[in-house]
Design a protein around this motif. Structure first.
Motif, PDB file in Angstrom:
ATOM      1  N   CYS A   1      -9.844 -38.443   4.686  1.00 55.09           N
ATOM      2  CA  CYS A   1      -9.897 -39.872   4.393  1.00 55.09           C
ATOM      3  C   CYS A   1      -8.549 -40.527   4.705  1.00 55.09           C
ATOM      4  O   CYS A   1      -7.497 -39.999   4.324  1.00 55.09           O
ATOM      5  CB  CYS A   1     -10.237 -40.049   2.915  1.00 55.09           C
TER       6      CYS A   1
ATOM      7  N   LEU B 260      -6.119 -41.142   0.871  1.00 54.63           N
ATOM      8  CA  LEU B 260      -5.268 -40.062   0.375  1.00 54.63           C
ATOM      9  C   LEU B 260      -5.809 -38.694   0.766  1.00 54.63           C
ATOM     10  O   LEU B 260      -5.700 -37.726   0.017  1.00 54.63           O
ATOM     11  CB  LEU B 260      -5.095 -40.165  -1.139  1.00 54.63           C
ATOM     12  N   LYS B 261      -6.408 -38.658   1.963  1.00 50.85           N
ATOM     13  CA  LYS B 261      -6.727 -37.384   2.610  1.00 50.85           C
ATOM     14  C   LYS B 261      -7.822 -36.561   1.938  1.00 50.85           C
ATOM     15  O   LYS B 261      -7.858 -35.334   2.073  1.00 50.85           O
ATOM     16  CB  LYS B 261      -5.462 -36.513   2.748  1.00 50.85           C
TER      17      LYS B 261
ATOM     18  N   GLY C  25     -13.543 -44.523  -3.904  1.00 51.77           N
ATOM     19  CA  GLY C  25     -14.533 -45.554  -3.595  1.00 51.77           C
ATOM     20  C   GLY C  25     -14.193 -46.429  -2.405  1.00 51.77           C
ATOM     21  O   GLY C  25     -14.805 -47.480  -2.223  1.00 51.77           O
TER      22      GLY C  25
HETATM   23  S1  FES Z   1      -8.921 -40.415  -0.722  1.00 53.65           S
HETATM   24 FE1  FES Z   1     -10.653 -41.402   0.035  1.00 53.65          FE
HETATM   25  S2  FES Z   1     -10.803 -43.214  -1.109  1.00 53.65           S
HETATM   26 FE2  FES Z   1      -8.988 -42.286  -1.827  1.00 53.65          FE
END
Ligand code: FES
Length: 526
Positions: free
Chosen positions: A466, A469-470, A490
């Motif tokens: 993501c 934060l990965k 989210g």
């Molecule tokens: S790590 Fe994916 S939304 Fe925060």
């Protein structure tokens, strides 16, 4: 292994090889806005504080209660320290009189005398708590416990690999100011609040499912709000947009997704946990306590009124030149800031309401212009409106973290143009050289890291990690049409354009699995 509930995220763990007190919080936090719920101030803290080990997960003031630690916790206790990037936590403990420390190497099991084993996972991004949050894993005689509290690791595999966990303690409720403080129509606030509430539960179910512990203990929230000005934030009005559901709501929601192993600890509840099961005794029946929640809060409100009034009386410092002091404190940091300043990308305005409630001074922190000055009738990214006395107090005490004081207090209102911007809050929690340098370095490292691995999700090829934060999107990513939601926090992404729909920047790399050429690579995340 015996676990005694001591309120909010706090518990005392007793084993024949020693006892650990975790996150004892009793005094109000964040400008006297948060109080522990249920009330834990009448517990026998003189006895509870006589422990072998002390663990505080992070420096948020509903976990690190300096006054209580100073007055009630044995200075013979060994402090189990997470491996945080700065020495702030250790410095704070030393200032309170603690002298014995065990610096737990990150994610490594440490065997203590008598066969007690612990492992601490430290989270160290600028968005984790006040530059750091952590979880504690404990094992004694084959019984394993994970006190995750409000830490949000990308997954729990590092704990699951150590063997089946019997007790999993984790956060389930809200601990933020969104959306309540936003200047929005009530219907919009309710809708956003409901989404947030649902997301909190979804995340909780995911963690529970990751670990599959025998017993799940909802902890670390909600707080209660006893000041009349904040009373409406308590979840006692049947508002489906309230982000502070309590432990009884957790049990009801958990049951809807098939959860039958939830155990609520009231302050003073005792759970005896073995590899075979858990038996729990409570100071009063749990259902009866929550059925009388309003009366409990009202009684607490009366009892704590004097405490709130005394705190309020300490905030005003009319001798502080707010604009001059903000310039002096913040401008050198703006000068040094590359990633955070660029990420905020516009001016942020503070409207400070004077003591009599009428006079308002508007001050702008101009991130592109790198200066603090009077508001000049311009468009701003964010606007915060709060009492001048609160800012005076922060400047008077030299507070370096305005998230861990002003923002969590909910004693402000806010408006913004465009999306949520994490850099605004990251900057205002880094009002010291040490913190700012750390955050800048962290973003520098992470922006440079090329995350090249892709996965296929529902007909889309997307980067595995993501952009926020990965989190591993093969576990946390849900695709609905052209939209991907990462369930860890989210955040939403439009897959066709790669655009993050939740926050500025953070573009995702994605293309349809059947497309011949991938979409252009994502732009830099800020
Ligand atoms: S790590 Fe994916 S939304 Fe925060």
């Amino acid at each position: 292994m015996r676990v005694t509930g001591t309120g909010h995220a706090s518990m005392r763990i007793d084993t024949p090889a020693g006892s650990i007190l975790c996150d004892p919080w009793v005094n109000p936090a964040y400008f006297a806005s948060w109080f522990p719920f249920p009330d834990n101030s009448l517990l026998d803290w003189a006895t509870l504080g006589q422990v072998d080990y002390l663990y505080v997960s992070h420096l948020h003031r509903d976990h690190f209660d300096a006054k209580h630690l100073r007055d009630f916790v044995s200075k013979d206790a060994t402090v189990l320290l997470p491996e945080f990037p700065t020495s702030e936590m250790e410095d704070e403990f030393r200032g309170l009189g603690f002298t014995k420390f065990l610096k737990a190497p990150n994610e490594q099991v440490v065997e203590l005398p008598g066969g007690l084993k612990i492992m601490i996972q430290a989270l160290t991004s600028p968005t984790d708590g006040p530059i750091g949050d952590s979880s504690l894993w404990v094992e004694y005689d084959g019984v394993r416990l994970l006190n995750q509290n409000d830490a949000r690791p990308t997954d729990l595999s590092v704990f699951a690999e150590l063997g089946h966990v019997h007790a999993h303690m984790l956060q389930f409720s809200g601990a933020i100011w969104y959306p309540m403080v936003y200047e929005l129509p009530q219907a919009a606030k309710t809708a956003f609040g409901k989404q947030k509430r649902d997301r909190q539960f979804d995340r909780t179910w995911r963690y529970i499912d990751d670990l599959k512990a025998d017993h799940v203990f909802p902890i670390a929230g909600p707080p209660c709000f006893l000041d009349d000005e904040l009373w409406q934030f308590n979840d006692i009005f049947g508002d489906e947009g309230n982000i502070f559901p309590d432990q009884s709501v957790f049990l009801a929601e958990y049951a809807k997704v098939g959860g039958t192993n939830g155990i609520v600890l009231l302050p003073g509840s005792v759970a005896e946990i073995t590899t075979e099961g858990a038996t729990t005794t409570h100071p009063q029946p749990v259902e009866e306590f929550f059925a009388n929640k309003v009366a409990h809060l009202e009684e607490m409100r009366e009892r704590k009124r004097g405490v709130i009034e005394a705190e309020k009386a300490s905030w005003r410092h009319p001798e502080v030149d707010v604009l001059g002091e903000m310039k002096r404190r913040i401008e050198p940091l703006l000068d040094e800031s590359i990633y955070l300043a660029k990420g905020v990308g516009g001016p942020v305005r503070f409207d400070l309401v004077g003591y009599d409630g009428s006079e308002v001074e508007s001050i702008v922190v101009d991130f592109p212009g790198k200066e603090v000055r009077s508001y000049a009738d311009e468009k701003v990214r964010y606007r915060f409106r709060t009492e001048r006395a609160l800012i005076e107090h922060l400047l008077h005490i030299g507070e370096v973290d305005w998230v861990n004081s002003l923002f969590l207090s909910c004693r402000f209102s806010a408006a913004r143009i465009g999306q949520y911007n994490e850099f605004v809050y990251a900057f205002f929690k880094c009002l010291s050289e040490e913190r700012l340098q750390y955050a800048e370095g962290w973003y520098d490292e992470h922006e440079r890291a090329v995350d090249a691995e892709d996965i296929t999700l529902d007909g889309w090829v997307v980067q595995r990690r993501c952009p926020h934060l990965k989190a591993d999107l093969s576990r946390f990513g849900i695709v609905d049409g052209d939209q991907l939601t990462c369930q860890l926090h989210g955040w939403k992404f439009d897959l066709a354009s790669g655009r993050c729909l939740t926050s500025v920047g953070h573009k995702i790399r994605a293309h349809r699995a059947d497309a011949e050429t991938p979409a252009p690579a994502g732009e830099a995340a800020i």
